[in-house]
Design an enzyme around this catalytic site. Structure first.
Site, PDB file in Angstrom:
ATOM      1  N   ASP A 440       3.361  93.746  44.645  1.00  0.00           N
ATOM      2  CA  ASP A 440       2.035  93.510  44.065  1.00  0.00           C
ATOM      3  C   ASP A 440       2.114  92.411  43.006  1.00  0.00           C
ATOM      4  O   ASP A 440       3.196  92.059  42.523  1.00  0.00           O
ATOM      5  CB  ASP A 440       1.544  94.836  43.443  1.00  0.00           C
ATOM      6  CG  ASP A 440       0.043  94.966  43.429  1.00  0.00           C
ATOM      7  OD1 ASP A 440      -0.651  93.946  43.602  1.00  0.00           O
ATOM      8  OD2 ASP A 440      -0.450  96.098  43.227  1.00  0.00           O
ATOM      9  N   ASP A 504      -8.439  95.579  47.807  1.00  0.00           N
ATOM     10  CA  ASP A 504      -8.373  96.944  47.270  1.00  0.00           C
ATOM     11  C   ASP A 504      -9.578  97.753  47.703  1.00  0.00           C
ATOM     12  O   ASP A 504      -9.680  98.937  47.367  1.00  0.00           O
ATOM     13  CB  ASP A 504      -8.328  96.902  45.742  1.00  0.00           C
ATOM     14  CG  ASP A 504      -6.919  96.674  45.241  1.00  0.00           C
ATOM     15  OD1 ASP A 504      -5.991  96.700  46.063  1.00  0.00           O
ATOM     16  OD2 ASP A 504      -6.751  96.462  44.031  1.00  0.00           O
TER      17      ASP A 504
HETATM   18  C1  DGJ Z   1      -3.376  96.821  42.991  1.00  0.00           C
HETATM   19  C2  DGJ Z   1      -3.180  97.065  44.442  1.00  0.00           C
HETATM   20  O1  DGJ Z   1      -3.942  96.182  45.189  1.00  0.00           O
HETATM   21  C3  DGJ Z   1      -3.473  98.527  44.734  1.00  0.00           C
HETATM   22  O2  DGJ Z   1      -3.418  98.766  46.114  1.00  0.00           O
HETATM   23  C4  DGJ Z   1      -2.490  99.354  43.982  1.00  0.00           C
HETATM   24  O3  DGJ Z   1      -1.198  99.127  44.484  1.00  0.00           O
HETATM   25  C5  DGJ Z   1      -2.562  99.034  42.504  1.00  0.00           C
HETATM   26  N1  DGJ Z   1      -2.455  97.635  42.253  1.00  0.00           N
HETATM   27  C6  DGJ Z   1      -1.478  99.743  41.758  1.00  0.00           C
HETATM   28  O4  DGJ Z   1      -1.447  99.387  40.444  1.00  0.00           O
END
Ligand code: DGJ
Length: 704
Positions: A440, A504
């Site tokens: 990430d 997300d």
């Molecule tokens: C952002 C990501 O896109 C989410 O899927 C998740 O992993 C969160 N970060 C975790 O902090």
């Protein structure tokens, strides 16, 4: 050396005339055949204009009279050599599909090598390397790759977005002037466009001519569609360099990222086909089955505890999940997003025996184990930054950048910081049976600096180096590129990762658009698509399970939902969806992506057709209410006209013991039709409530 370079592939051609001082692009568009009998590289001389006729140079420069955006901008101390006059000095074929042209300006002390390839699938790739062959520094401001569009170009289509709404299309007429998109996020960003397309009036999914480019880089960038009174509209891509960011000492070089470009005379699906074929032809393209994922984020967030995660793993096993991914929250001090980033040690309070008990539980249930990391970031509230405050990247001058999600960027250009993070990740992968990293990156890289000088460029390359080094050390580990959802989706990051997290947002309605446009460039096997909770956590919309599952089907399928809470009916239907994905994933992950041009914007019909046309799977979904009582007939694109197909609705299932979930039985059992009939006459589509859908499978009938 021949004066004409005629690269051909996938129905398109890139033709250059090398007879003049500098290379001229004669044509980028439809294939013209082997022989180019006549070449008119230049047009007439305009009134009150340059005395030389206009021609479209491969490297547009003021020195050849170009008054638009120059390919090269930079200078030596005192502003000297501000305008180069690069002329061709050599040209050679470097591969069956590629060519390299060297240009030089001895007085300015510069040399430029432009490399381009046009593959069998029609993918045109171009990059350039500038070398300072002079004796003092050359400060580079910009080096862009510019391509001309062709006859009838009239509209611009690109994408934009924000967090949870990435890759949404925007269209406009092509006019005089410059449509400039600048991305200063230090990553592509949520608003970045996966492509810039210029096309003929009204070009659609299956109609019209389209010239499209993608910039394969994960840092700052600029894209420009420029129409001057002088000539055709140009599409340019370049890295956006900070003040003083690239200063080439004598003998040093700067290489641009690749620009990828595709021409299609059959609408956007032709561009998509080129990109999908090219990506699939890469040696590193994931070739095995794409396992069903369960990701813990929207199930438990930071609330980690062995017992409840094992319960989740139990349910995952029951549902047929093949990869269990433990998301954020497993490392020291990480009870929420305010602390811990950078402290990549398993939290001893939450995991007194380390991750091993969970990993064992997951693996003994037949699933791979995956882990979330965010290596490029730190919280100021972390042991690592308390010990090394100078590892935070910034402008210097005694301050740190403004925080974003309470976090800062780890200065990977600093070799000590780089070594620390490599060692931590290497140790994690060595000590634990981890098959997959969700990598990430959750903030824009504002004011990226190292030692007080701008470093967005170097930081991007350092992140690449870090991933590359880990891949070399642990070649069996797959890596996903996530960036607060889809803020880092590009072919640069995909050279070293195996899939992207598109957003997300797991709301299926939003996902219909996000995925359609992400997959305009990326094949579905590279795009993570999860079934989220009944009521979306990011939009509060409620959707049927079937709509969510149908939406997730066209990608790398997963689940991101607390499946411990499911009732019998949902468990049954989700299990059916998992089984259906397993049955059809080979087709979806190898087929040709097709999108019908429906007149009614309330509906979408898209599918995946086997490369030999023997099989296909389509989704028909409703994304809004319609004016019409019934959707009417829809034509199925991309099938073999003379092949006879048996057509069957395969989801939602009408045989569920929990009751049929929709009007899915309008196609009689055993219904068969030719591809031509299905394309030209079409089938009457079912009446759906908004945000509902069906999956339709077509298979060549035996003996056809
Ligand atoms: C952002 C990501 O896109 C989410 O899927 C998740 O992993 C969160 N970060 C975790 O902090």
């Amino acid at each position: 050396m021949s004066d004409i370079v005629n690269l051909r592939g996938g129905g398109s051609a890139f033709v250059l005339d090398l007879s003049g001082e500098t290379p001229v692009i004669v044509h980028w568009g439809a294939d013209l055949g082997e022989a180019i009998p006549a070449v008119l590289s230049a047009g007439p001389v305009a009134h009150s204009a340059l005395d030389d006729p206009h021609a479209q140079h491969l490297v547009p420069q003021a020195s050849s009279g170009w008054r638009g955006r120059p390919a090269l901008e930079g200078h030596r101390p005192g502003g000297r050599a501000f305008s180069a006059a690069l002329v061709t000095t050599a040209a050679r074929a470097i591969a069956p599909d590629g060519h390299e042209i060297t240009l030089a300006d001895a007085a300015a002390g510069l040399s430029l090598v432009v490399e381009f390839h046009l593959g069998q699938e029609g993918m045109l790739r171009i990059r350039s390397t500038l070398t300072n062959v002079g004796t003092d520094d050359y400060a580079l401001q910009s080096l862009s790759t510019t391509l001309p569009t062709g006859l009838g170009a009239a509209e611009i289509l690109d994408l934009t977005g924000r967090w949870c709404r990435e890759q949404h299309p925007q269209r406009q007429s092509l006019r005089q002037g410059t449509w400039l998109r600048e991305y200063r996020h230090g990553r592509p960003g949520h608003d970045s466009s996966l492509f810039t397309a210029v096309g003929t009036a009204g070009f659609g999914n299956r109609t019209g001519s389209v010239w499209a480019t993608h910039f394969g880089f994960s840092g700052n960038r600029v894209t420009a569609v420029e129409k001057t009174p002088t000539g055709p509209a140009l599409i340019g891509n370049a890295e956006l360099l900070g003040s003083g960011e690239i200063v080439l000492a004598a003998g040093e070089s700067y290489e641009t990222p690749w620009t990828y470009a595709s021409f299609s005379s059959r609408g956007l699906d032709g561009v998509t086909d080129t990109f999908h074929r090219w990506l699939r032809s890469r040696a590193q393209h994931p070739s095995g089955v794409r396992p069903v994922v369960l990701n813990t984020w929207e199930a438990v967030y930071f609330d980690h505890n062995l017992d409840s995660l094992v319960e989740l793993a139990d349910r995952a096993e029951l549902l047929g999940v093949e990869r269990f991914v433990l998301d954020d929250g497993w490392f020291r001090h990480r009870r929420n997003d305010k602390a811990g980033l950078g402290d990549w040690y398993v939290d001893e309070d939450v995991w007194p025996q380390g991750l091993t008990p969970l990993i064992d539980a997951v693996r003994s249930r037949g699933m791979q184990f995956g882990l979330w990391v965010e290596p490029e970031m730190v919280n100021e509230d972390s042991d690592v930054i308390r010990a090394h405050p100078d590892w935070v990247s910034g402008a210097g001058l005694g301050r740190t950048p403004v925080e974003w999600r309470y976090q800062q960027v780890l200065d990977l250009v600093n070799p000590d910081a780089f070594a620390y993070i490599f060692d931590r990740l290497d140790a994690l992968l060595t000590d634990n049976a981890i098959s997959y990293l969700k990598w990430d990156q959750n903030r824009d890289l504002t004011e990226m600096g190292h030692d007080g000088a701008p470093s967005a460029h170097e930081q991007t390359l350092a992140a690449y180096r870090l991933i590359d080094a880990l891949r070399r050390a642990h070649p069996e580990v797959e890596i996903e590129s996530c960036s607060s959802g889809g803020a880092r989706v590009d072919l640069g990051i995909l050279e070293r990762t195996d899939r992207v997290w598109a957003s997300d947002c797991n709301d299926a309605l939003e996902r219909q658009t996000i995925q359609r446009w992400t997959e305009a460039i990326l094949p579905p096997e590279l795009v993570g698509t999860h079934v989220g909770p009944t009521t979306s956590h990011t939009t509060a919309r409620t959707h049927s399970l079937s709509f969510r599952a149908i939406t997730a089907m066209f990608g790398h399928f997963g689940i991101e939902w607390d499946v411990r809470t499911l009732d019998e009916s949902d468990l049954f239907e989700l299990g059916e969806a998992v089984a259906l994905y397993k049955k059809h994933r080979a087709l979806i992950h190898s087929g040709r992506a097709v999108h019908a041009d429906l007149v009614d914007p309330a509906y979408l019909l898209q599918g995946s057709v086997a490369q030999d046309g023997s099989e296909a799977i389509f989704s028909f979904v409703s994304v809004a209410t319609s004016f019409d009582e019934v959707p009417g007939r829809a034509g199925f694109p991309g099938l073999n006209p003379d092949t006879s197909y048996e057509v069957k609705v395969v989801f939602p299932s009408a045989t569920s013991p929990y009751g049929s979930r929709g009007n899915v039985s309008w196609i009689p059992d055993g219904f068969t039709a030719t591809g031509r009939f299905l394309a030209e006459v079409g089938l009457p589509m079912p009446v759906l409530n908004p945000e509902q859908g069906v999956l339709i499978h077509l298979v060549e009938t035996a003996g056809a």
